[in-house]
Motif scaffolding. Structure first.
Motif, PDB file in Angstrom:
ATOM      1  N   THR A   1      -4.193 -17.596  -0.133  1.00  0.00           N
ATOM      2  CA  THR A   1      -5.634 -17.507   0.064  1.00  0.00           C
ATOM      3  C   THR A   1      -6.034 -16.284   0.871  1.00  0.00           C
ATOM      4  O   THR A   1      -7.185 -15.845   0.800  1.00  0.00           O
ATOM      5  CB  THR A   1      -6.159 -18.772   0.758  1.00  0.00           C
ATOM      6  OG1 THR A   1      -5.481 -18.941   2.021  1.00  0.00           O
ATOM      7  CG2 THR A   1      -5.930 -20.002  -0.107  1.00  0.00           C
ATOM      8  N   HIS A   2      -5.114 -15.716   1.651  1.00  0.00           N
ATOM      9  CA  HIS A   2      -5.406 -14.526   2.451  1.00  0.00           C
ATOM     10  C   HIS A   2      -4.844 -13.251   1.824  1.00  0.00           C
ATOM     11  O   HIS A   2      -4.806 -12.202   2.487  1.00  0.00           O
ATOM     12  CB  HIS A   2      -4.860 -14.700   3.871  1.00  0.00           C
ATOM     13  CG  HIS A   2      -5.680 -15.616   4.725  1.00  0.00           C
ATOM     14  ND1 HIS A   2      -5.721 -16.978   4.517  1.00  0.00           N
ATOM     15  CD2 HIS A   2      -6.503 -15.365   5.782  1.00  0.00           C
ATOM     16  CE1 HIS A   2      -6.521 -17.535   5.412  1.00  0.00           C
ATOM     17  NE2 HIS A   2      -7.013 -16.576   6.183  1.00  0.00           N
ATOM     18  N   HIS A   3      -4.383 -13.358   0.560  1.00  0.00           N
ATOM     19  CA  HIS A   3      -3.913 -12.176  -0.191  1.00  0.00           C
ATOM     20  C   HIS A   3      -2.787 -11.449   0.549  1.00  0.00           C
ATOM     21  O   HIS A   3      -2.717 -10.206   0.545  1.00  0.00           O
ATOM     22  CB  HIS A   3      -5.066 -11.207  -0.443  1.00  0.00           C
ATOM     23  CG  HIS A   3      -6.312 -11.855  -0.964  1.00  0.00           C
ATOM     24  ND1 HIS A   3      -6.409 -12.357  -2.234  1.00  0.00           N
ATOM     25  CD2 HIS A   3      -7.514 -12.101  -0.364  1.00  0.00           C
ATOM     26  CE1 HIS A   3      -7.619 -12.884  -2.415  1.00  0.00           C
ATOM     27  NE2 HIS A   3      -8.307 -12.734  -1.299  1.00  0.00           N
ATOM     28  N   ALA A   4      -1.900 -12.218   1.195  1.00  0.00           N
ATOM     29  CA  ALA A   4      -0.835 -11.593   1.987  1.00  0.00           C
ATOM     30  C   ALA A   4       0.126 -10.788   1.111  1.00  0.00           C
ATOM     31  O   ALA A   4       0.588  -9.712   1.508  1.00  0.00           O
ATOM     32  CB  ALA A   4      -0.063 -12.670   2.762  1.00  0.00           C
ATOM     33  N   GLY A   5       0.423 -11.292  -0.101  1.00  0.00           N
ATOM     34  CA  GLY A   5       1.352 -10.600  -0.973  1.00  0.00           C
ATOM     35  C   GLY A   5       0.891  -9.201  -1.358  1.00  0.00           C
ATOM     36  O   GLY A   5       1.618  -8.212  -1.156  1.00  0.00           O
ATOM     37  N   PRO A   6      -0.322  -9.072  -1.928  1.00  0.00           N
ATOM     38  CA  PRO A   6      -0.796  -7.726  -2.281  1.00  0.00           C
ATOM     39  C   PRO A   6      -0.920  -6.788  -1.086  1.00  0.00           C
ATOM     40  O   PRO A   6      -0.589  -5.598  -1.189  1.00  0.00           O
ATOM     41  CB  PRO A   6      -2.169  -7.994  -2.917  1.00  0.00           C
ATOM     42  CG  PRO A   6      -2.083  -9.402  -3.415  1.00  0.00           C
ATOM     43  CD  PRO A   6      -1.218 -10.114  -2.431  1.00  0.00           C
ATOM     44  N   TRP A   7      -1.395  -7.310   0.035  1.00  0.00           N
ATOM     45  CA  TRP A   7      -1.518  -6.456   1.224  1.00  0.00           C
ATOM     46  C   TRP A   7      -0.142  -5.990   1.695  1.00  0.00           C
ATOM     47  O   TRP A   7       0.044  -4.825   2.076  1.00  0.00           O
ATOM     48  CB  TRP A   7      -2.224  -7.192   2.348  1.00  0.00           C
ATOM     49  CG  TRP A   7      -3.714  -7.151   2.286  1.00  0.00           C
ATOM     50  CD1 TRP A   7      -4.571  -8.205   2.158  1.00  0.00           C
ATOM     51  CD2 TRP A   7      -4.540  -5.982   2.349  1.00  0.00           C
ATOM     52  NE1 TRP A   7      -5.867  -7.783   2.129  1.00  0.00           N
ATOM     53  CE2 TRP A   7      -5.878  -6.410   2.254  1.00  0.00           C
ATOM     54  CE3 TRP A   7      -4.282  -4.628   2.453  1.00  0.00           C
ATOM     55  CZ2 TRP A   7      -6.945  -5.529   2.271  1.00  0.00           C
ATOM     56  CZ3 TRP A   7      -5.350  -3.737   2.480  1.00  0.00           C
ATOM     57  CH2 TRP A   7      -6.656  -4.183   2.397  1.00  0.00           C
ATOM     58  N   LEU A   8       0.829  -6.909   1.698  1.00  0.00           N
ATOM     59  CA  LEU A   8       2.173  -6.553   2.142  1.00  0.00           C
ATOM     60  C   LEU A   8       2.796  -5.529   1.190  1.00  0.00           C
ATOM     61  O   LEU A   8       3.517  -4.621   1.632  1.00  0.00           O
ATOM     62  CB  LEU A   8       3.047  -7.801   2.231  1.00  0.00           C
ATOM     63  CG  LEU A   8       4.392  -7.638   2.953  1.00  0.00           C
ATOM     64  CD1 LEU A   8       4.192  -7.138   4.378  1.00  0.00           C
ATOM     65  CD2 LEU A   8       5.149  -8.962   2.975  1.00  0.00           C
ATOM     66  N   ALA A   9       2.523  -5.654  -0.105  1.00  0.00           N
ATOM     67  CA  ALA A   9       3.032  -4.670  -1.060  1.00  0.00           C
ATOM     68  C   ALA A   9       2.475  -3.283  -0.752  1.00  0.00           C
ATOM     69  O   ALA A   9       3.194  -2.279  -0.823  1.00  0.00           O
ATOM     70  CB  ALA A   9       2.662  -5.094  -2.483  1.00  0.00           C
ATOM     71  N   ARG A  10       1.192  -3.223  -0.391  1.00  0.00           N
ATOM     72  CA  ARG A  10       0.600  -1.932  -0.018  1.00  0.00           C
ATOM     73  C   ARG A  10       1.250  -1.374   1.252  1.00  0.00           C
ATOM     74  O   ARG A  10       1.493  -0.174   1.372  1.00  0.00           O
ATOM     75  CB  ARG A  10      -0.908  -2.082   0.185  1.00  0.00           C
ATOM     76  CG  ARG A  10      -1.691  -2.158  -1.113  1.00  0.00           C
ATOM     77  CD  ARG A  10      -3.117  -2.637  -0.874  1.00  0.00           C
ATOM     78  NE  ARG A  10      -3.929  -2.511  -2.075  1.00  0.00           N
ATOM     79  CZ  ARG A  10      -3.836  -3.317  -3.132  1.00  0.00           C
ATOM     80  NH1 ARG A  10      -2.936  -4.290  -3.139  1.00  0.00           N
ATOM     81  NH2 ARG A  10      -4.629  -3.141  -4.181  1.00  0.00           N
ATOM     82  N   ALA A  11       1.521  -2.269   2.211  1.00  0.00           N
ATOM     83  CA  ALA A  11       2.151  -1.827   3.458  1.00  0.00           C
ATOM     84  C   ALA A  11       3.548  -1.269   3.200  1.00  0.00           C
ATOM     85  O   ALA A  11       3.932  -0.229   3.761  1.00  0.00           O
ATOM     86  CB  ALA A  11       2.216  -2.987   4.453  1.00  0.00           C
ATOM     87  N   LEU A  12       4.325  -1.941   2.350  1.00  0.00           N
ATOM     88  CA  LEU A  12       5.686  -1.473   2.081  1.00  0.00           C
ATOM     89  C   LEU A  12       5.676  -0.174   1.299  1.00  0.00           C
ATOM     90  O   LEU A  12       6.503   0.718   1.548  1.00  0.00           O
ATOM     91  CB  LEU A  12       6.457  -2.552   1.314  1.00  0.00           C
ATOM     92  CG  LEU A  12       6.749  -3.846   2.080  1.00  0.00           C
ATOM     93  CD1 LEU A  12       7.512  -4.823   1.201  1.00  0.00           C
ATOM     94  CD2 LEU A  12       7.539  -3.548   3.347  1.00  0.00           C
ATOM     95  N   ALA A  13       4.746  -0.046   0.334  1.00  0.00           N
ATOM     96  CA  ALA A  13       4.656   1.210  -0.407  1.00  0.00           C
ATOM     97  C   ALA A  13       4.315   2.361   0.530  1.00  0.00           C
ATOM     98  O   ALA A  13       4.895   3.455   0.444  1.00  0.00           O
ATOM     99  CB  ALA A  13       3.595   1.083  -1.508  1.00  0.00           C
ATOM    100  N   PHE A  14       3.367   2.114   1.445  1.00  0.00           N
ATOM    101  CA  PHE A  14       3.029   3.159   2.419  1.00  0.00           C
ATOM    102  C   PHE A  14       4.221   3.489   3.302  1.00  0.00           C
ATOM    103  O   PHE A  14       4.518   4.663   3.554  1.00  0.00           O
ATOM    104  CB  PHE A  14       1.861   2.702   3.296  1.00  0.00           C
ATOM    105  CG  PHE A  14       1.752   3.480   4.571  1.00  0.00           C
ATOM    106  CD1 PHE A  14       1.184   4.744   4.595  1.00  0.00           C
ATOM    107  CD2 PHE A  14       2.265   2.973   5.769  1.00  0.00           C
ATOM    108  CE1 PHE A  14       1.111   5.484   5.771  1.00  0.00           C
ATOM    109  CE2 PHE A  14       2.200   3.697   6.948  1.00  0.00           C
ATOM    110  CZ  PHE A  14       1.620   4.956   6.954  1.00  0.00           C
TER     111      PHE A  14
END
Length: 615
Positions: A20-33
């Protein structure tokens, strides 16, 4: 609209919350960065910083063979200070930017924001660097960026960077009475200080505030938090510390900062253990990013540190947009220019074949690596760690445990005798804690002092006795004799050591080295033939050998050993000995890099590791 909360245990509730807090997509962005940023930092910024330091050294230092203090003093000029200051500022800004991105990701996860563009996130993190435009940033530099002496700069994407002293210094401290207690107290102090300042990165990333104000806000917010919240934060911080401790306990180290240089691909091709270390380094980047995001998410869920909405530094935003626009425009222009040039070319197949052949030749030249000067050897540090240091028994035991060479320290007494002893006074090893200066005391009086190491009493030996012991224990045991001048007696110490070695016919089994340039120079003047081997003991070095050293080998402290140093030594045909390596796994690691010898207290374990790795 958010989904209805699901029933189930804690894992199910955590999964529901993450979705519900979109942790997966946000974490993917963090790892890509994180992976992109670390690649840029490691492959571009760190080599550029090293080039800046080396440029200053090449232009200003007369000779690198100097004392530790001398190296630092030579940097205390206007250009030297500006060079160090610039690199410290870049390291701090880079670390803060990295943390800002990760913390902002955590803030968005905590409030359930819909994932946006990564460029927008980086823009916001860049704008928040304006918080560093405050005098208190001078205090932030040593906190955010770990600046090792002479700018071996590295960043750590954690709320509190890990400060790691040289391993040999830790080993020496542990050997002293109460040393383990001192180390435990130091680690506890750093851990408590880090826990007290754990909220600073979140405050810096989310508020328009200086470093000093972020410290004040973070500490006061933590102290005023309810006991339940404090317990949750301390638990999260403790989990970070445990993860760090477990990672540090791995038998194989990640790559050193200096290993990211022009020889990186060469070692990836040639050294299997280097490839493993590179893989562990990338895994460490990922784990650190996940840990920071997870920890910061707990912070934002527990405390009122929400982002100050609607603020950005207009100047920083315009600068970011300009840099981004210039990079995109120039990239597109270069692509179009290249495409047009290729379109106008004639005989494309011939030119392509020539280009491929040239690239292949360059790659072959790059990949080729000179062999190490000699097979790796095991060198017992002050004898061996199982016997009293610098004693006759230690020399004999080291040979039994498998040492090819035994390192000993020598000094000049007040009556012109050469003794085997490391410290300038007897206080550390004297059974009665008596403190006698070696350089100001006669041999007879020094040998009357009862020394004790590893619970075994012994008497201070002379260099003649040490050479005699080496000759008696076996026919091929060599001695690495380190000269330790005191009070301007370098010339005389060198003369006496050379005379004793010649008198006893031990030239071919002796290696002489020192940190003192004067002693080395005098030895080079006195040696009478090519069988003499003279080396420089490197400490607080610049991690490179791009200067004419005029010695037959170098011994370098292990925290300074890196692929650049080893590769330059190989090109010069100079053996590299690393000190003091007390882990067999790390010994194998250095042998895999191409060093020619390991100086260790753990002679038996190092001998087995060196023999296995050298096959």
């Amino acid at each position: 609209m958010r989904a209805t909360r699901t029933k189930g245990g804690r894992p199910a509730r955590l999964i529901w919350w993450a979705r519900t807090h979109h942790a997966g997509p946000w974490l993917a962005r963090a790892l890509a960065f994180e992976l992109a940023w670390r690649a840029v930092w490691s492959l571009l910024l760190i080599p550029a910083g090293n080039m800046a330091v080396n440029w200053y050294v090449d232009a200003n230092l007369i000779s690198p063979e100097m004392t530790n203090v001398g190296i630092l003093i030579d940097f205390l000029t206007v250009p030297g200070v500006l060079t160090l200051a610039l690199l410290a500022v870049v390291a701090t800004a880079g670390t803060v930017f990295e943390l800002n991105v990760l913390v902002l990701v955590a803030e968005r996860i905590a409030r359930g924001a819909v994932p946006g563009r990564s460029r927008t996130l980086c823009r916001e993190a860049f704008c928040r660097l304006s918080n560093l435009l405050h005098p208190s940033t001078l205090a932030a530099i040593p906190w955010f960026a770990l600046v090792v002496p002479l700018l071996h700069v590295g960043t750590t994407a954690t709320p509190v960077p890990a400060l790691e002293p040289p391993r040999y210094a830790v080993d020496v401290l542990r050997a002293m009475p109460g040393g383990d207690a001192i180390l435990a107290a130091l680690h506890l102090t750093l851990l408590l200080a880090g826990a007290l300042l754990m909220l600073v990165p979140a405050a810096m990333a989310t508020r328009r505030t200086s470093f000093a104000a972020a410290v004040h806000l973070g500490v006061t917010t933590l102290l005023r938090a309810p006991a339940r919240v404090k317990a949750r934060l301390v638990g999260a911080y403790g989990a970070l510390a445990i993860v760090g401790a477990v990672w540090d306990a791995l038998p194989v180290d990640v790559l050193h900062v200096q290993d990211y240089n022009v020889y990186l691909l060469r070692y990836v091709i040639h050294a299997p253990l280097f490839r493993l270390r590179l893989g562990l380094s990338v895994l460490e980047w990922v784990l650190l990013a996940v840990a920071v995001v997870a920890f910061s998410t707990v912070v934002f869920r527990s405390l009122p540190l929400a982002c100050t909405q609607g603020w950005q530094d207009d100047t920083a935003a315009r600068l970011f947009d300009s840099l981004n626009g210039v990079a995109r425009a120039r990239g597109a222009r270069a692509t179009r220019t290249l495409a047009m040039a290729v379109a106008r070319l004639r005989h494309k197949r011939v030119l392509a074949a020539v280009l491929v052949a040239a690239m292949g030749w360059c790659m072959i030249q790059y990949v080729q690596q000179r062999p190490v000067p000699h097979s790796p050897v095991t060198i017992g540090h002050r004898g061996t760690g199982t016997a009293p240091e610098n004693s006759l028994r230690a020399i004999a035991d080291a040979a039994i445990e498998g040492a090819d060479v035994v390192e000993i320290d020598v000094q000049l007494t007040g009556d012109d005798e050469v003794v085997v002893f490391h410290d300038e006074t007897t206080s550390r090893l004297a059974a009665d804690s008596r403190s006698l200066p070696i350089a100001g005391t006669s041999l007879r009086r020094l040998q009357s002092v009862r020394l004790e190491s590893h619970g075994v009493p012994y008497t201070m030996p002379t260099l003649r006795q040490a050479i005699d012991a080496a000759q008696r224990v076996c026919d091929d045991l060599e001695l690495l004799i380190e000269l330790k001048p005191v009070g301007g007696n370098a010339d005389r110490l060198a003369e006496r050591v050379v005379g004793i070695v010649e008198d006893l016919g031990f030239v071919e089994r002796s290696l002489l080295m020192s940190m003192d340039a004067r002693a080395l120079g005098r030895i080079r003047e006195l040696r009478t033939g090519p069988q003499w081997r003279v080396g420089y003991c490197v400490f607080w070095a610049l991690g490179n050998l791009n200067w004419p050293i005029g010695v037959d080998f170098v011994a370098i402290e292990e925290s300074q050993c890196n692929t650049l140093f080893v590769e330059q030594a190989r090109e010069m045909g100079v053996p590299v000995y690393v000190w003091t390596v007390n882990s067999p796994a790390r010994a194998a690691q250095y042998v895999g890099l191409g060093v020619s010898g390991i100086i260790s207290d753990d002679v038996a374990g190092t001998h087995a590791a060196v023999s296995q790795a050298g096959r």
